[in-house]
Scaffold this motif. Structure first.
Motif, mmCIF file in Angstrom:
data_model
loop_
_atom_site.group_PDB
_atom_site.id
_atom_site.type_symbol
_atom_site.label_atom_id
_atom_site.label_comp_id
_atom_site.label_asym_id
_atom_site.label_seq_id
_atom_site.Cartn_x
_atom_site.Cartn_y
_atom_site.Cartn_z
ATOM 1 N N PRO A 29 35.409 5.684 23.659
ATOM 2 C CA PRO A 29 35.879 5.053 22.422
ATOM 3 C C PRO A 29 34.766 4.832 21.391
ATOM 4 N N LEU A 30 33.583 4.467 21.859
ATOM 5 C CA LEU A 30 32.491 4.180 20.925
ATOM 6 C C LEU A 30 32.028 5.457 20.211
ATOM 7 N N SER A 31 31.896 6.544 20.978
ATOM 8 C CA SER A 31 31.527 7.814 20.362
ATOM 9 C C SER A 31 32.620 8.284 19.403
ATOM 10 N N ALA A 32 33.877 8.091 19.807
ATOM 11 C CA ALA A 32 34.988 8.585 19.000
ATOM 12 C C ALA A 32 35.031 7.883 17.652
ATOM 13 N N ILE A 33 34.875 6.572 17.650
ATOM 14 C CA ILE A 33 34.932 5.865 16.362
ATOM 15 C C ILE A 33 33.744 6.274 15.490
ATOM 16 N N GLY A 34 32.628 6.566 16.130
ATOM 17 C CA GLY A 34 31.461 7.021 15.371
ATOM 18 C C GLY A 34 31.717 8.353 14.683
ATOM 19 N N GLN A 35 32.404 9.248 15.377
ATOM 20 C CA GLN A 35 32.753 10.534 14.758
ATOM 21 C C GLN A 35 33.716 10.327 13.598
ATOM 22 N N ILE A 36 34.672 9.442 13.803
ATOM 23 C CA ILE A 36 35.694 9.224 12.773
ATOM 24 C C ILE A 36 35.059 8.604 11.521
ATOM 25 N N GLU A 37 34.273 7.560 11.715
ATOM 26 C CA GLU A 37 33.662 6.908 10.546
ATOM 27 C C GLU A 37 32.663 7.833 9.848
ATOM 28 N N GLY A 38 31.899 8.579 10.647
ATOM 29 C CA GLY A 38 30.915 9.481 10.054
ATOM 30 C C GLY A 38 31.575 10.602 9.270
ATOM 31 N N GLY A 39 32.653 11.144 9.810
ATOM 32 C CA GLY A 39 33.367 12.216 9.120
ATOM 33 C C GLY A 39 33.989 11.722 7.830
ATOM 34 N N ILE A 40 34.522 10.522 7.874
ATOM 35 C CA ILE A 40 35.129 9.947 6.672
ATOM 36 C C ILE A 40 34.089 9.795 5.567
ATOM 37 N N LYS A 97 41.146 16.655 22.687
ATOM 38 C CA LYS A 97 40.902 17.608 21.613
ATOM 39 C C LYS A 97 39.544 17.320 20.999
ATOM 40 N N GLY A 98 39.007 18.303 20.296
ATOM 41 C CA GLY A 98 37.788 18.049 19.539
ATOM 42 C C GLY A 98 38.099 17.057 18.433
ATOM 43 N N ILE A 99 37.165 16.142 18.180
ATOM 44 C CA ILE A 99 37.446 15.110 17.177
ATOM 45 C C ILE A 99 36.477 15.145 16.011
ATOM 46 N N GLY A 100 35.531 16.088 16.005
ATOM 47 C CA GLY A 100 34.459 16.025 15.005
ATOM 48 C C GLY A 100 34.884 16.360 13.593
ATOM 49 N N GLU A 101 35.720 17.378 13.440
ATOM 50 C CA GLU A 101 36.027 17.835 12.092
ATOM 51 C C GLU A 101 37.181 17.109 11.394
ATOM 52 N N PRO A 102 38.287 16.845 12.099
ATOM 53 C CA PRO A 102 39.433 16.272 11.387
ATOM 54 C C PRO A 102 39.102 15.069 10.481
ATOM 55 N N PRO A 103 38.198 14.165 10.865
ATOM 56 C CA PRO A 103 38.002 12.984 10.013
ATOM 57 C C PRO A 103 37.559 13.315 8.590
ATOM 58 N N CYS A 104 36.853 14.451 8.421
ATOM 59 C CA CYS A 104 36.300 14.700 7.086
ATOM 60 C C CYS A 104 37.212 15.562 6.226
ATOM 61 N N ILE A 105 38.366 15.974 6.723
ATOM 62 C CA ILE A 105 39.151 16.984 6.000
ATOM 63 C C ILE A 105 40.142 16.362 5.013
#
Ligand code: FES
Ligand code: FES
Lengths: 756, 176
Positions: free
Chosen positions: A652-663, A718-726
Motif C-alpha cells: 500500500p505504501l509503495s502504491a500510494i507513492g506511485q499514485i501521488e507521484g504520477g499525479i 496490474k502495473g500501477i506506474g503509468e495510469p496516475p499520470c494520464i
C-alpha cells in the motif's frame, strides 16, 4: 492443517507496507547513485554537442584540444570501431554525428581529462566547421514527399491506420476538436551518469550505469564497440528516477569508448542543461478527433488523425504512435473507428518514452471530446462516461477483445463518491491562492472549477514483442537470495521482490544480489511492467525452489511432498502434525532455480490496424478541483480524487507513492511543464525555465485502489506506474475550462491561454 | 590535475571536523569539493543552479544550496551535511537497526512514511526538514510546504514527504 492461526502481519510479505531495503542508505546519504562513483586513477569524460538544429559538418579539428595539459583523449565518429549508429527500434542515431547534425545538442565529439574544468576547456578548443542548414521543424511539412528528407531513412517514421466496423456510419450528434500536446521532459532528479572500467587487455569493459534496461543497453553498446556481448558487462548504478528517459542510449557508448581509448576508468555525468539535450522527451502531438454519437450520448464512431513529432531519430516513436492510436477510444465502448497516425522525423530533439507512452496524448484528446459530447447531449461529465464505459469482453477498435478486468464504471463511481474539498476560506493564506507567493491572485477573481478524466492504459510491450523477465532464487540456511537484472529506478521493485520471496518461501531474510548482466534479461523498467514481469519471474523462481524444498523435506521425513505447504515460516504437513521451520529445513543445503516469465503472445497490427497487439490494460478515473484567478491566468490544483484499477495491492505504501507521484507529473503537463522550441532550438533547458511542480503546487490527493485481481497477472496485480499520470491532465484542464469558460485545446495551459 | 587548473589549498570545517582541501581549482563549488574531494557524496547535484535543493547543506545554521557556494568562500563556516546529522535525542529512534545506524527521527520518518523513492532528492530534503524543525517546532501545513518548496522531488508528488514531516512533528510534540 494446523489450527494455530499465526500472526503473519508482522512479516513483510505481500500486501503489507514493507519498507524499502535501500531506505536507510538513501536517507543517510550513503546510497551510491551512479554519479557518486569514484575510482583511483579515473578521468572525467564530457561531450561536445551541436549548437545547430541542422547543419552539415565540414570539418572537425581536435588538435588544440589534445594539446591542453590534462587532456587524455578526444574522440569523434571516426573513432567508433563498430556500428556507427544505435537505436531501440531502428539503429538510425549516430554515436557521433559525422556528416550532418540533425538536432540541437547532437553529440559530435567527446573528451577525457583530469578535471571537469579541463574537459570544459578541451571542448571549447575543438573547432567544428558547420554549414548551417534550414531546419525542418513542422511535422506536417516534414512528412510530405516534396520536403527535404533529413535522414537517409526518410522523414516519415511510421504511418498506421485503424479502420474498424463501418467507416461511413454517423450519429445524430457529432463533436470535434483539434488538440495540441506540448513537449514534456521526464526531469528525473539524478542526472545521467556512468563509470566505465576498461579490461586490462582492452578487449572488454565494465559499465556502471543508471539505466532502465541493462541488456538492451549492452546489445547496443557492444555493437558500437565491436566487442562480443560477453565482453561488455553492465552493472546497475544507483538510479535517480527514470520515467522513460533512460530507455535510450545517452552517454553509454561515449563513456566506454573513452575508457577503452585511455585504458583508465572514465566518469561521465551530465549537467541539467546537457540532460535536456541528452535524452528523449515526450512527443509533442497534434490530434484532430471527431466523435459521432446517438442523441442519448452513446458513442457510435470515433475518427482521429494524430501526428507525433518524433524529432531527429526514431527512438521508440513507432511504438509510441501505436499506443496513441490504439487508445483513441479511451476506456469507452466504440464499434466503429477511422484513425490515421503519423510519427514524423524533424530537426527537433528526438522524442521517445515517457510515463504514459503515447496514451497521454490520446487521452487529452478523447477526454476533451467526452466533455464536448456531454455538453452536446445535455449530460453530466460523469454520466456521459458511465453510459459509454467499457467492460471486460468488449471488442476494441483493433478487434482485440478486452480480456483484462475492466472496472471502468467502478473507477468513475468511486471517484465520484469522494468528498469535495472545502471552499477556499475567506481568511485563506495567500500561499493557497493560485500563483502562491509569487504573483498573488486577487481573492475576488478566483473561480473554482471541477473536471473529469478517465483513461485506459496498456501494460507491457505490444505488437509481438516478447519482453520476458528472468530471476534466480537461491535458498540456503533459511536465507533466500534473489538475482535479477531488473532496474530499480525508485519504483520499489527492491521492496517487492523480497515480499514475494517471503510469501512464497516462508523466510524472513532475503538478500538482493547485484543487478547486472550476469543473468538473463529482465526487460525494461517501463510500460508499468516490472511488478507483473519481474514480479512473475521472482515468484516463479521462488515457487520452483519451494517445490525442491518440499521434495527434500518429504524425502527426509518420508512424507509425500504434495502434502507439504508453507505456513508462516514453517514447512508443514497439511494432513499430519509434522512441522519444521524453513530455516532448519534448509540448513546445509542450497536450492537454486532460475525462472523466465513470459506474458502471452501479442500480434502485429495489419494494414487496417486490426490485431491482438496489447497484453493487458489498466484503468483509472480522476476528478480535479482547481481554483483559477481568471484575471491573471493562474491556477491552483486544490484536490485530485482518483480511483485506480490496480488488480491487487501488493504494498500500500509503495502504491500510494506511485499514485501521488504520477499525479504530480500529470499536473506538470497540465499547467507548467513544456520544453519550448523555436525553430529547432530548445529555449529553456534548465530548472529555472522549465518549471516542475513543487511542494506548494502539490494538490491534496484522495486515492482509492480498486482491487479486482487480474487473472492473467502472476500476482493478480496490474502495473500501477503509468495510469496516475494520464487522465489527471485532461481532468485538470476540464476543471480550468469549467472555471473560465475557455475552450483550452492545448497543454500545458499557460496564463495567457486563460486571461487573454 | 593539470598544472593549468588547481593548486589552491585551504581547510573547511565540516561536520565538526577540519578537512583540508588540496590542489583544488578555485572555481570549484562547495558541492563539488564535498562530493569529489572530501568523500561526502550525500549532497547531490541535480541543477547546479539553486533550483532543486538536492545539494542543501547547513552553513552556520542556514540551509544553503552548496552548488551556489564557492568552496573557497566557505572557509571559517561551520558546515553540516546530511552525513553529519545526528539524533540529538536517541530515545526518538525506535528500532534496533535505527539506533545502530545513528539515524535521526526525520530520516526514520522518511523511510516509514514512504517519503523515499529514487532517493535523489532525499538528502537535501532531510537537511531542509531538520533546518525547518530546528527553527519551528510546530509548523503549519503551509509552513512545511513553503519551507521545502525549494526542494524538487520528481518521484513522490510530495504526499508521503508531508506525512513524514507531520509524523516527526507529532512525535516530538508528544515527547515534550
Ligand atoms: S544542485 Fe544545487 S540547487 Fe540544484
Ligand atoms: S524520491 Fe526521486 S526525486 Fe524525490
Amino acid at each position: 492443517m494446523s489450527t494455530v492461526k499465526q500472526d503473519t502481519r508482522l512479516r513483510d510479505i505481500l500486501g503489507t507496507s514493507a519498507l524499502r531495503p535501500d531506505g536507510v542508505a538513501k536517507v543517510m546519504g550513503s546510497f551510491s547513485f551512479s554519479s557518486d562513483m569514484w575510482a583511483e586513477n579515473m578521468l572525467w569524460g564530457a561531450t561536445l554537442r551541436s549548437p545547430h538544429p541542422y547543419a552539415r559538418i565540414i570539418s572537425i579539428d581536435t588538435t588544440a584540444a589534445l594539446l591542453i595539459s590534462g587532456v587524455s583523449a578526444v574522440i569523434t565518429a571516426q573513432d567508433v570501431p563498430g556500428k556507427a549508429t544505435y537505436g531501440l527500434i531502428s539503429a538510425d542515431q549516430p554515436v557521433f554525428a559525422s556528416e550532418f547534425v540533425r538536432y540541437m545538442g547532437e553529440p559530435v565529439a567527446a573528451v577525457a581529462a583530469d578535471h571537469p574544468e579541463t574537459c570544459r576547456r578541451a571542448l571549447a578548443a575543438i573547432i567544428v566547421n558547420y554549414e548551417v542548414l534550414t531546419p525542418v521543424v513542422d511535422p506536417e511539412l516534414a512528412m510530405l514527399a516534396t520536403t527535404e528528407q533529413i535522414h537517409p531513412d526518410g522523414n516519415l517514421i511510421r504511418h498506421q491506420r485503424i479502420i474498424c466496423g463501418d467507416p461511413h456510419i454517423s450519429g445524430n450528434i457529432t463533436v470535434e476538436g483539434n488538440y495540441t500536446i506540448g513537449m514534456q521532459d521526464q526531469a528525473f532528479l539524478g542526472l545521467e551518469a556512468a563509470m566505465a572500467f576498461p579490461d586490462s587487455g582492452g578487449n572488454g569493459v565494465e559499465l556502471h550505469i543508471a539505466t532502465q534496461w541493462l541488456h538492451e543497453d549492452r546489445g547496443q553498446i557492444a555493437a558500437c564497440l565491436k566487442l562480443p556481448e560477453d565482453n561488455v558487462r553492465l552493472v546497475l548504478g544507483g538510479v535517480g528516477g527514470a520515467f522513460g528517459a533512460r530507455e535510450d542510449i545517452s552517454l553509454q557508448v561515449h563513456c566506454c569508448l573513452l575508457a577503452l581509448r585511455t585504458g583508465r576508468p572514465i566518469k561521465m555525468q551530465y549537467s541539467r542543461e546537457e540532460s535536456f539535450f541528452g535524452h528523449v522527451h515526450r512527443h509533442p502531438a497534434k490530434i484532430w478527433m471527431k466523435h459521432h454519437a446517438t442523441k442519448e450520448g452513446k458513442i457510435v464512431k470515433v475518427e482521429s488523425r494524430m501526428v507525433f513529432d518524433g524529432g531527429a531519430y526514431t527512438s521508440t516513436s513507432p511504438a509510441v504512435l501505436i499506443n496513441g492510436i490504439t487508445h483513441t477510444q479511451g476506456p469507452y465502448q466504440c464499434d466503429n473507428a477511422v484513425v490515421d497516425g503519423y510519427a514524423v522525423r524533424t530537426n527537433n530533439p528526438p522524442c521517445g518514452a515517457m510515463r504514459g507512452f503515447g496514451v497521454v496524448q490520446a487521452c487529452f484528446a478523447h477526454e476533451s471530446q467526452m466533455d464536448k459530447l456531454a455538453q452536446a447531449c445535455g449530460l453530466s461529465p460523469v454520466d456521459v462516461r458511465l453510459i459509454n464505459a467499457m467492460h471486460t469482453g468488449d471488442k476494441l477498435i483493433t478487434g482485440q477483445v478486452m480480456e483484462s478486468v475492466a472496472p471502468v464504471e467502478r473507477c468513475i463511481r468511486e471517484t465520484d463518491a469522494i468528498p469535495m474539498p472545502e471552499t477556499l476560506a475567506p481568511n485563506a493564506n495567500v500561499l493557497e491562492f493560485p500563483g502562491g507567493s509569487g504573483r498573488t491572485a486577487d481573492r475576488h477573481n478566483i473561480v473554482r472549477g471541477i473536471g473529469w478524466g478517465v483513461s485506459m492504459k496498456n501494460l507491457m510491450y505490444s505488437e509481438g514483442f516478447d519482453d520476458y523477465a528472468t530471476a534466480r532464487c537461491t535458498l540456503s540456511n533459511g536465507i533466500a537470495s534473489l538475482k535479477f537484472a531488473t532496474s530499480e529506478v525508485g519504483q520499489g521493485f527492491v521492496t517487492l521482490a523480497p515480499q514475494i520471496a517471503r510469501s512464497v518461501l516462508g523466510v524472513d531474510d532475503v538478500v538482493l544480489e547485484t543487478s547486472d548482466t550476469q543473468i538473463g534479461s529482465a526487460g525494461s523498467t517501463s510500460a508499468s511492467r516490472q511488478t507483473w514481469m519481474s514480479g512473475g519471474a521472482v515468484d516463479g523462481a521462488c515457487r520452483l525452489v519451494r517445490e525442491r524444498l518440499f521434495e527434500h523435506v518429504g524425502k527426509l521425513h518420508n512424507i509425500d511432498p504434495i502434502r507439504l505447504m508453507i505456513e508462516h515460516t514453517d514447512v508443514i504437513d497439511t494432513i499430519g502434525t509434522f512441522r519444521i521451520s524453513v530455516a532448519e529445513a534448509t540448513q546445509g543445503i542450497t536450492l537454486s532455480e532460475t525462472f523466465e516469465h513470459h506474458h502471452r503472445k501479442t500480434e502485429d497490427l495489419d494494414a487496417n490496424g486490426q490485431g491482438n497487439c496489447h497484453v493487458a490494460f489498466a484503468f483509472v478515473a480522476h476528478r480535479a478541483v482547481v481554483d483559477v484567478d481568471v484575471e491573471l491566468g493562474l491556477v491552483k490544483v486544490v484536490q485530485i480524487a482518483t480511483a485506480q484499477d490496480v488488480g491487487r495491492v501488493l504494498n500500500p505504501l509503495s502504491a500510494i507513492g506511485q499514485i501521488e507521484g504520477g499525479i504530480a507529473q500529470g499536473l506538470g503537463l497540465a499547467v507548467m511543464e513544456e520544453i519550448i522550441m523555436d525553430n529547432g532550438r530548445v529555449k529553456n533547458p534548465s530548472f529555472t525555465d522549465y518549471l516542475l511542480p513543487t511542494a506548494l503546487d502539490a494538490p491534496h490527493v484522495v486515492a482509492i485502489m480498486i482491487e479486482e485481481a487480474e487473472p492473467q497477472a502472476p500476482l493478480g496485480a496490474k502495473g500501477i506506474g503509468e495510469p496516475p499520470c494520464i487522465s489527471v491532465t485532461p481532468a485538470i484542464i476540464a476543471a480550468i475550462r469549467a472555471a473560465t469558460g475557455k475552450a483550452l485545446s492545448r497543454v500545458p495551459v499557460r496564463p495567457q491561454d486563460i486571461c487573454l | 590535475m593539470s598544472e593549468s587548473i588547481g593548486n589552491e589549498m585551504y581547510t573547511l570545517r565540516i561536520n565538526g571536523q577540519d578537512r583540508p582541501v588540496k590542489d583544488a581549482w578555485v572555481g570549484e563549488s562547495l558541492l563539488y569539493v564535498l562530493r569529489e574531494r572530501l568523500e561526502l557524496p550525500g549532497a547531490k547535484g541535480a541543477c547546479e543552479q539553486g533550483e532543486c535543493g538536492s545539494c542543501t547543506v547547513l552553513m552556520d545554521g542556514d540551509a544553503v544550496c552548496s552548488c551556489l557556494v564557492m568552496a573557497a568562500t566557505a572557509i571559517g563556516a561551520d558546515i553540516v551535511t546530511v552525513e553529519g546529522l545526528i539524533e540529538k535525542d536517541p530515545s526518538m529512534a525506535t528500532t534496533a537497526d535505527v539506533i545502530a545506524s545513528q539515524i535521526t527521527d526525520v530520516q526514520q520518518a522518511f523511510i516509514t512514511e514512504g517519503g523515499v523513492q529514487c532517493g535523489f532528492c532525499t538528502p537535501g530534503l532531510i537537511v531542509a526538514v531538520h533546518h525547518l524543525l530546528d527553527k519551528n517546532s510546530d509548523p503549519t501545513e503551509l509552513d512545511v510546504k513553503e519551507s521545502i518548496s525549494g526542494n524538487i522531488c520528481r518521484c513522490t508528488g510530495y504526499g508521503r514527504i508531508f506525512a513524514a514531516v507531520e509524523a516527526v512533528v507529532q512525535v516530538r510534540k508528544a515527547s515534550r
